[in-house]
Design a protein around this motif. Structure first.
Motif, PDB file in Angstrom:
ATOM      1  N   ARG A 134       0.834  -1.203   0.000  1.00 52.53           N
ATOM      2  CA  ARG A 134       0.000   0.000   0.000  1.00 52.53           C
ATOM      3  C   ARG A 134       0.870   1.257   0.000  1.00 52.53           C
ATOM      4  NH1 ARG A 134      -5.454  -0.991   1.252  1.00 52.53           N
ATOM      5  NH2 ARG A 134      -5.715   1.146   1.921  1.00 52.53           N
ATOM      6  N   ARG A 135       1.965   1.240   0.758  1.00 48.44           N
ATOM      7  CA  ARG A 135       2.862   2.397   0.755  1.00 48.44           C
ATOM      8  C   ARG A 135       3.476   2.607  -0.622  1.00 48.44           C
ATOM      9  NH1 ARG A 135       4.529   0.373   5.814  1.00 48.44           N
ATOM     10  NH2 ARG A 135       6.368  -0.601   4.844  1.00 48.44           N
ATOM     11  N   ILE A 136       3.886   1.541  -1.260  1.00 50.72           N
ATOM     12  CA  ILE A 136       4.534   1.657  -2.572  1.00 50.72           C
ATOM     13  C   ILE A 136       3.550   2.170  -3.608  1.00 50.72           C
ATOM     14  CG2 ILE A 136       5.528   0.297  -4.453  1.00 50.72           C
ATOM     15  CD1 ILE A 136       6.744  -1.495  -2.163  1.00 50.72           C
ATOM     16  N   PHE A 137       2.371   1.573  -3.686  1.00 50.48           N
ATOM     17  CA  PHE A 137       1.388   2.005  -4.684  1.00 50.48           C
ATOM     18  C   PHE A 137       0.929   3.430  -4.411  1.00 50.48           C
ATOM     19  CE2 PHE A 137       1.286  -2.366  -5.926  1.00 50.48           C
ATOM     20  CZ  PHE A 137       0.760  -2.390  -7.211  1.00 50.48           C
ATOM     21  N   GLY A 138       0.721   3.762  -3.155  1.00 53.94           N
ATOM     22  CA  GLY A 138       0.257   5.109  -2.827  1.00 53.94           C
ATOM     23  C   GLY A 138       1.298   6.174  -3.106  1.00 53.94           C
ATOM     24  N   THR A 139       2.543   5.909  -2.721  1.00 46.69           N
ATOM     25  CA  THR A 139       3.604   6.890  -2.943  1.00 46.69           C
ATOM     26  C   THR A 139       3.871   7.080  -4.435  1.00 46.69           C
ATOM     27  OG1 THR A 139       4.625   6.261  -0.847  1.00 46.69           O
ATOM     28  CG2 THR A 139       5.989   7.493  -2.397  1.00 46.69           C
ATOM     29  N   ALA A 140       3.915   5.984  -5.174  1.00 52.75           N
ATOM     30  CA  ALA A 140       4.149   6.080  -6.619  1.00 52.75           C
ATOM     31  C   ALA A 140       3.031   6.867  -7.297  1.00 52.75           C
ATOM     32  CB  ALA A 140       4.275   4.685  -7.229  1.00 52.75           C
TER      33      ALA A 140
ATOM     34  N   ALA B 206      -2.410  -6.724  -7.502  1.00 46.78           N
ATOM     35  CA  ALA B 206      -1.772  -5.517  -8.036  1.00 46.78           C
ATOM     36  C   ALA B 206      -2.806  -4.600  -8.690  1.00 46.78           C
ATOM     37  CB  ALA B 206      -0.689  -5.899  -9.035  1.00 46.78           C
ATOM     38  N   VAL B 207      -3.704  -5.177  -9.465  1.00 47.96           N
ATOM     39  CA  VAL B 207      -4.728  -4.376 -10.147  1.00 47.96           C
ATOM     40  C   VAL B 207      -5.643  -3.706  -9.125  1.00 47.96           C
ATOM     41  CG1 VAL B 207      -6.761  -4.527 -11.642  1.00 47.96           C
ATOM     42  CG2 VAL B 207      -4.635  -5.682 -12.301  1.00 47.96           C
ATOM     43  N   ALA B 208      -6.016  -4.425  -8.077  1.00 45.00           N
ATOM     44  CA  ALA B 208      -6.883  -3.838  -7.045  1.00 45.00           C
ATOM     45  C   ALA B 208      -6.198  -2.649  -6.371  1.00 45.00           C
ATOM     46  CB  ALA B 208      -7.253  -4.897  -6.010  1.00 45.00           C
ATOM     47  N   LEU B 209      -4.910  -2.772  -6.079  1.00 43.10           N
ATOM     48  CA  LEU B 209      -4.179  -1.662  -5.462  1.00 43.10           C
ATOM     49  C   LEU B 209      -4.061  -0.481  -6.423  1.00 43.10           C
ATOM     50  CD1 LEU B 209      -1.431  -3.762  -3.678  1.00 43.10           C
ATOM     51  CD2 LEU B 209      -3.033  -2.216  -2.529  1.00 43.10           C
ATOM     52  N   ALA B 210      -3.805  -0.759  -7.698  1.00 41.80           N
ATOM     53  CA  ALA B 210      -3.706   0.327  -8.680  1.00 41.80           C
ATOM     54  C   ALA B 210      -5.031   1.066  -8.806  1.00 41.80           C
ATOM     55  CB  ALA B 210      -3.265  -0.229 -10.030  1.00 41.80           C
ATOM     56  N   ARG B 211      -6.119   0.326  -8.764  1.00 36.86           N
ATOM     57  CA  ARG B 211      -7.436   0.970  -8.829  1.00 36.86           C
ATOM     58  C   ARG B 211      -7.704   1.803  -7.579  1.00 36.86           C
ATOM     59  NH1 ARG B 211     -10.538  -4.438 -11.165  1.00 36.86           N
ATOM     60  NH2 ARG B 211     -10.121  -4.047 -13.381  1.00 36.86           N
TER      61      ARG B 211
ATOM     62  N   GLU C 156      -8.786   0.008 -18.873  1.00 41.04           N
ATOM     63  CA  GLU C 156      -8.362   1.153 -18.060  1.00 41.04           C
ATOM     64  C   GLU C 156      -7.000   1.647 -18.528  1.00 41.04           C
ATOM     65  OE1 GLU C 156      -9.412   0.226 -13.681  1.00 41.04           O
ATOM     66  OE2 GLU C 156      -9.464  -1.701 -14.736  1.00 41.04           O
ATOM     67  N   SER C 157      -6.895   2.934 -18.789  1.00 39.05           N
ATOM     68  CA  SER C 157      -5.665   3.470 -19.372  1.00 39.05           C
ATOM     69  C   SER C 157      -4.488   3.427 -18.412  1.00 39.05           C
ATOM     70  CB  SER C 157      -5.895   4.920 -19.831  1.00 39.05           C
ATOM     71  OG  SER C 157      -6.264   5.738 -18.730  1.00 39.05           O
ATOM     72  N   ASN C 158      -4.760   3.360 -17.092  1.00 32.13           N
ATOM     73  CA  ASN C 158      -3.645   3.356 -16.138  1.00 32.13           C
ATOM     74  C   ASN C 158      -3.198   1.950 -15.752  1.00 32.13           C
ATOM     75  OD1 ASN C 158      -6.088   2.990 -14.555  1.00 32.13           O
ATOM     76  ND2 ASN C 158      -4.804   3.223 -12.738  1.00 32.13           N
ATOM     77  N   ILE C 159      -3.808   0.911 -16.359  1.00 31.21           N
ATOM     78  CA  ILE C 159      -3.460  -0.476 -16.044  1.00 31.21           C
ATOM     79  C   ILE C 159      -3.180  -1.213 -17.348  1.00 31.21           C
ATOM     80  CG2 ILE C 159      -4.275  -2.651 -15.055  1.00 31.21           C
ATOM     81  CD1 ILE C 159      -5.993  -0.974 -13.131  1.00 31.21           C
ATOM     82  N   THR C 160      -1.932  -1.597 -17.547  1.00 32.31           N
ATOM     83  CA  THR C 160      -1.532  -2.252 -18.788  1.00 32.31           C
ATOM     84  C   THR C 160      -0.684  -3.476 -18.491  1.00 32.31           C
ATOM     85  OG1 THR C 160       0.342  -0.711 -18.948  1.00 32.31           O
ATOM     86  CG2 THR C 160      -1.620  -0.184 -20.258  1.00 32.31           C
TER      87      THR C 160
END
Length: 443
Positions: free
Chosen positions: A166-172, A225-230, A253-257
């Protein structure tokens, strides 16, 4: 220096047409459509009659093993192999020795590449359980993004704890940094290995590899990973997809490839019988059904990029089965000819290849002035032809490890010339040993 390339067929931005290209210095000065070449006095002229001109390939996913693992490969040898294969830019992964997980180790890699790389380069910053606070100190103009191993890694580079993720996905997301993930559920993989060893012994035969590194282990990790990106709005790119089921997450979704790599597009589980551990990689090569789904994803938008996951090992390290043989294979020299072979089979078009291997890597990561044949862009170009068949033998392999799963294979397509930054670095088997790449700039 001025160079005229004439007589060829240009493949670029969804079009294929006869035309000529003029290079002035390191940039494309003119693109002229039609049979007639522009008149002028040029320092060099290249006749591309009967050949196709692509943008230089951007391989977003390589392991050049430098520093610390240079008995397998190094930046000099693998960037030379890249040039032979029409690859003019690469993004190297952080699981070297030491890991590229600090600002100091990142800068050390850039310094190595300045001295050793024949083609253009950049490096992913590796995420760990406790270094997301460093993301804000990264120069976003110098790196493509953050690489996150959600499986198939060791030590602090394996990140599968919920709070760390969560820290990695949120910070990025806050910083606008893409996150590229390796998705396999480590707990499932370890349990599958335990069961296989109980049934087959300490080193199960390599044909069990896709059962140990299973489709479910890939799917469950990709779903996470997709759930965290969303949740965070993170720009997520999932590396080396291997299963038909994973494709359900992509294309909307344009932000998930997602990325496919050559091994999973070309081989399937039946090939373990003939190639054995030479095609052992993580995630594993899976079924022919999965391979066919990935191939369809190349043209229907579910697969966004094609890389190699180029990962050399010593041939001695590739002996054994699921537990003992190393995972990974060297493919960068043969990636473009292999994709062109798939186009001959009607699986995708030449325009698709340019999109997947050149245009999309450039747009996804925000590469400046590369990845397209455009006036004013850097002249990274590759000329390919299919008039003279050739066979992969040990003497043509440029990777330091001197083996390939493609050894013995006969190709119709070949790379004829590679231009990097306006300079002809590879020409029909002749390589400029003094050639030097440039640091890639982003955003």
């Amino acid at each position: 220096m001025s160079i005229l390339i004439y007589g060829g067929t240009i493949v670029n931005e969804g079009r294929t047409y006869r035309g000529s290209i003029v290079i002035e210095g390191e940039r494309i000065a003119q693109i002229k459509e039609g049979e007639d070449a522009p008149r002028g006095n040029y320092d060099e002229e290249v006749d591309a009659t009967g050949c196709f001109i692509f943008p230089g390939v951007i391989d977003e996913h390589v392991h050049f093993r430098d520093p610390g693992l240079t008995e397998k490969a190094d930046i000099e040898s693998e960037s030379r192999a890249a040039a032979y294969g029409g690859v003019t830019s690469y993004f190297d992964m952080p699981n070297t020795n030491p890991h590229t997980t600090s600002l100091e180790t990142l800068e050390e890699k850039f310094e190595l590449a300045r001295r050793k790389s024949h083609v253009n380069y950049s490096f992913f910053f590796g995420a760990t359980n406790d270094n997301s606070a460093l993301f804000g100190d990264l120069d976003r103009c110098r790196i493509p993004g953050v690489k996150l191993f959600m499986g198939a890694s060791t030590g602090n580079m394996l990140v599968d704890g919920r709070e760390s993720l969560r820290r990695i996905f949120g910070t990025a997301a806050e910083l606008g940094l893409p996150v590229m993930t390796h998705c396999e559920d480590t707990r499932q993989v370890n349990e599958n290995m335990r069961r296989a060893r109980a049934e087959y012994g300490d080193d199960p035969q390599v044909r069990s590899h896709p059962l140990i590194r299973s489709a479910k282990a890939c799917y469950d990790s990709t779903a996470q990973a997709v759930a965290l990106a969303r949740e965070y709005g993170t720009r997520l790119h999932v590396a080396h997809l291997t299963t038909a089921r994973e494709l359900e997450f992509f294309g909307q979704e344009s932000n998930i490839t997602g990325e496919a790599v050559i091994a999973h597009l070309y081989f399937c589980d039946k090939d373990y019988e003939t190639r054995g551990a030479l095609i052992k990689c993580n995630p594993a090569v899976k079924t022919s059904h999965d391979r066919e789904a990935l191939r369809k994803g190349l043209v229907d938008g579910r697969i966004f990029t094609v890389g190699t996951d180029h990962a050399p090992h010593l041939l001695s390290e590739k002996q054994g089965g699921c537990a003992r043989a190393a995972s990974g294979m060297p493919m960068i020299q043969f990636s473009l000819p292999t994709m062109l072979e798939l186009s001959d089979g009607g699986i995708l078009t030449l325009e698709d290849i340019a999109t997947l291997m050149c245009h999309h890597p450039a747009t996804l990561f925000g590469v400046r002035e590369r990845g397209f044949i455009r006036q004013g862009y850097v002249a990274d170009l590759v000329i390919v032809g299919n008039q003279r068949p050739w066979k992969v033998t040990e003497d043509v392999i440029q990777s330091k490890c001197k083996w390939s799963p493609m050894i013995g294979h006969e190709y119709q397509w070949r790379v004829c010339q590679t231009f990097c930054n306006g300079h002809l670095i590879y020409n029909e088997g002749v390589f400029d040993e003094n050639s030097s790449g440039q640091e890639i700039r982003f955003r």
